[in-house]
Design an enzyme around this catalytic site. Structure first.
Site, PDB file in Angstrom:
ATOM      1  CE  LYS A  38      -2.746   0.310   3.460  1.00 14.93           C
ATOM      2  NZ  LYS A  38      -4.040   0.518   4.545  1.00 14.93           N
ATOM      3  CB  VAL A 123      -8.929 -20.783  11.686  1.00 14.94           C
ATOM      4  CG1 VAL A 123      -9.497 -21.258  12.911  1.00 14.94           C
ATOM      5  CG2 VAL A 123      -9.917 -20.311  10.815  1.00 14.94           C
ATOM      6  CD  GLU A 181      -4.387  -3.976  14.803  1.00 12.86           C
ATOM      7  OE1 GLU A 181      -4.035  -2.787  14.448  1.00 12.86           O
ATOM      8  OE2 GLU A 181      -3.783  -5.132  14.302  1.00 12.86           O
ATOM      9  CE  LYS A 196      -8.549 -15.823  14.299  1.00 14.47           C
ATOM     10  NZ  LYS A 196      -7.730 -15.543  15.545  1.00 14.47           N
TER      11      LYS A 196
END
Length: 393
Positions: A38, A123, A181, A196
């Site tokens: 990006k 997962v 985060e 998941k």
């Protein structure tokens, strides 16, 4: 003889870098042609010629036969995956939200175009649970699949119960270490393990479930009173997703914080580790344990999928093809601890029975039986500030 793979990789973050570190140590009959990133101004550890910001450089290159998708943006990951599969390229992805949300459509695209999408890395990091559910348990009667699917929330809970840290201090530490985060809602709110769980349910029971239909309550409302209660009763709290067959035709799915006894195998899964507990009719109980996050653990799962593609491996989704399908149900009774702030809240929730009630100035709770449907119906009321609900198992 394995076929040669030419890779185009989207993303060069923690997992992308981890994957590259592993690949360069081995001779696997594959090569990386290009990375799509990006931010072109960010300093990279590899030559600039390997990087581009243009997705078409990978997606339109006939030499690239395998696309590896390792980006955070679920919508962009979906577009990349669909384009790649339709153009005849196989895909490996670690994007659990994208896969859980679009799985049924992605399976159809694979079948139409003869391509393969693998996603072990989506997962539980390094734990090979998808392949095991797909292959080892393909004819097993599975009673349940549960465990600890999220390393960030588990790290926080480990610090709270093992080092007596407050929720706020433990969360800050998890953020500083990169386990959580800046906005940790995806992890501590139970959304990450829910995605998941939806994927696991597909391979365990042949179900396509929109994740929005699955209840998830997290640990973000956990308070000191709840921690004190757990310690007094000799419990730990873990955030546990569950897929459980309640009878031969129905499966329940939900993610809740749970009070578990210290002799429960999941109570020993600490920090950023994950654990998956599979209960089956014939194999009985089996437990998978490993690192659930990080560049190298997740990178190893991604590489396992890449190397499987050298032999044209694909998920067969056999359980979706079986004539006697099980259905998703929310009709299921749980025993819960519910700490609440306002008496009026309690009056609005329909419990099947209340076995214990505690009332003090700053700490009120009930131990009660309640139907999963009632929790889903009153979710916002139950999960508002000042309340915390956890299952007792």
């Amino acid at each position: 003889m394995s076929k040669r793979l030419t890779l185009g990789i989207f993303g060069f973050g923690v997992v992308g870098q981890g994957l590259y570190d592993i690949i360069k140590t081995k001779d696997l009959n594959l090569s990386i042609k290009k990375f799509v990133i990006k931010d072109p101004t960010k300093e990279r550890s590899l030559p600039a010629s390997l990087f581009t910001t243009d997705a078409s450089v990978i997606l339109d290159d006939p030499e690239i036969n395998t696309v590896v998708e390792l980006i955070n943006d679920a919508d962009a990951a979906y577009d990349i995956t669909v384009r790649a599969l339709r153009s005849g390229k196989n895909v490996v992805s670690a994007n659990k939200k994208m896969i859980a949300t679009h799985l049924e459509e992605l399976v159809k695209i694979q079948q139409e175009h003869g391509t393969s999408l693998l996603y072990e890395g989506a997962v539980c990091g390094s734990i090979p649970i998808i392949r095991n559910l797909e292959e080892y348990y393909d004819n097993e009667l599975l009673h349940s699949v549960s465990g600890i699917f999220n390393g960030s929330s588990n790290y926080i809970l480990s610090k709270i119960f093992n080092e007596k840290q407050s929720y706020e201090v433990a969360l800050k530490k998890a953020q500083d270490l990169g386990f959580a985060e800046t906005d940790p809602t995806l992890d501590v709110g139970g959304y990450d393990p829910k995605y998941k769980l939806a994927i696991v349910a597909s391979h365990a029971y042949g179900l396509y479930i929109n994740p929005d239909e699955i209840l998830n309550l997290g640990i973000d409302k956990l308070g000191n009173s709840d921690i004190q209660f757990a310690n007094e009763k000799n419990y730990k709290i873990k955030l546990i997703p569950l897929a459980k067959e309640v009878d031969s035709k129905h499966v329940v799915l939900y993610v809740l914080p749970k009070f578990i006894r210290k002799d429960n195998i999941l109570s020993n899964v600490e920090n950023e580790y994950n654990g998956v507990l599979v209960k089956a009719a014939f194999a009985d109980e089996q437990f998978f344990y490993g690192k659930g996050a990080g560049g190298h653990p997740t990178g190893s799962a991604v590489l396992s999928d890449i190397t499987a593609l050298r032999y044209d491996y694909r998920y067969e989704y056999k359980k979706h093809l079986e004539s006697q399908q099980v259905e998703y149900s929310t009709d299921y009774q749980l025993e819960v601890y519910f700490r609440y702030a306002d008496e009026k809240t309690l009056e609005q929730i329909q419990f099947d029975s209340i076995s214990e009630r505690y009332y003090a100035e700053n700490f009120k709770y009930v131990i009660a039986k309640i139907n999963l449907q009632e929790i889903i119906k009153k979710r916002d009321l139950i999960h508002q500030d000042g309340n915390f609900l956890a299952e007792i198992i």
